[in-house]
Design a protein around this motif. Sequence first.
Motif, mmCIF file in Angstrom:
data_model
loop_
_atom_site.group_PDB
_atom_site.id
_atom_site.type_symbol
_atom_site.label_atom_id
_atom_site.label_comp_id
_atom_site.label_asym_id
_atom_site.label_seq_id
_atom_site.Cartn_x
_atom_site.Cartn_y
_atom_site.Cartn_z
ATOM 1 N N LEU A 145 -9.390 6.884 -11.122
ATOM 2 C CA LEU A 145 -9.267 6.413 -9.744
ATOM 3 C C LEU A 145 -8.742 7.538 -8.859
ATOM 4 O O LEU A 145 -8.010 8.414 -9.324
ATOM 5 C CB LEU A 145 -8.293 5.237 -9.662
ATOM 6 N N ARG A 183 -6.271 9.347 -6.309
ATOM 7 C CA ARG A 183 -4.812 9.265 -6.198
ATOM 8 C C ARG A 183 -4.392 9.547 -4.766
ATOM 9 O O ARG A 183 -4.891 10.467 -4.122
ATOM 10 C CB ARG A 183 -4.162 10.297 -7.132
ATOM 11 N N TYR A 184 -3.449 8.744 -4.298
ATOM 12 C CA TYR A 184 -2.943 8.883 -2.938
ATOM 13 C C TYR A 184 -1.430 8.933 -2.962
ATOM 14 O O TYR A 184 -0.799 8.413 -3.886
ATOM 15 C CB TYR A 184 -3.400 7.699 -2.063
ATOM 16 N N ALA A 194 4.553 -3.446 -1.790
ATOM 17 C CA ALA A 194 3.986 -2.582 -2.822
ATOM 18 C C ALA A 194 5.073 -1.916 -3.664
ATOM 19 O O ALA A 194 4.775 -1.121 -4.554
ATOM 20 C CB ALA A 194 3.103 -1.517 -2.186
ATOM 21 N N ASP A 242 -1.324 2.903 -3.942
ATOM 22 C CA ASP A 242 -2.575 2.442 -4.525
ATOM 23 C C ASP A 242 -3.685 2.636 -3.492
ATOM 24 O O ASP A 242 -3.443 2.820 -2.298
ATOM 25 C CB ASP A 242 -2.477 0.999 -5.007
ATOM 26 N N GLU A 243 -4.914 2.603 -3.950
ATOM 27 C CA GLU A 243 -6.049 2.940 -3.101
ATOM 28 C C GLU A 243 -6.198 1.998 -1.914
ATOM 29 O O GLU A 243 -6.444 2.439 -0.785
ATOM 30 C CB GLU A 243 -7.335 2.942 -3.935
ATOM 31 N N ASP A 244 -6.041 0.701 -2.122
ATOM 32 C CA ASP A 244 -6.197 -0.266 -1.032
ATOM 33 C C ASP A 244 -5.234 0.022 0.114
ATOM 34 O O ASP A 244 -5.632 0.076 1.286
ATOM 35 C CB ASP A 244 -5.958 -1.696 -1.529
ATOM 36 N N LYS A 290 -10.757 -3.747 1.439
ATOM 37 C CA LYS A 290 -10.792 -2.364 0.956
ATOM 38 C C LYS A 290 -12.097 -1.664 1.355
ATOM 39 O O LYS A 290 -12.081 -0.521 1.808
ATOM 40 C CB LYS A 290 -10.641 -2.360 -0.565
#
Length: 162
Positions: A17, A19-20, A75, A92-94, A127
Amino acid sequence: MSAALPSKLTDAPQNGLPRYELRTANHGPDNLELEVWQLPASATPHIKTPLRIAGLAGRNLALVEHRVLRRLAKAGIQVNPAKGERGKHALDEDLALNLGILFRVLAPMRSRTNMRQVTEGIEAMGKEEAAYWLGMAMHRKYPRRVLMALRFLLIDPKQDRA
């Protein structure tokens, strides 16, 4: 048992996935700065160094800060750096996509009413929709046009006059 722990830590970034990261800075009383960054990962081989997605600070962040901090708290991210300190938190991506488009759209805005409407509209996005708008804003030749189009879609002109 201790051998399993390092392997989990090394496998975490390689889960396939993107990463942020949320980077925070406190420049003084009521002067918080938040930035969303995309980090290199196996899912994004074209990104070799951290890429700044968006950031917000000052008056525009202060107007929506309580909403953003509430979403971050949900979160599990507590943002409260002391003056002059910086912080980094995995996202997380969302949440990263949603905050990224929110920060980009709000940065040039001035009207409190319009900012509230845009914030509510972006918070309601899924998303896929947030990813679409953020991608358009990041990779088009004229990204300001994309952001203005999104503002037009999210702002109700009847409420602006009230």
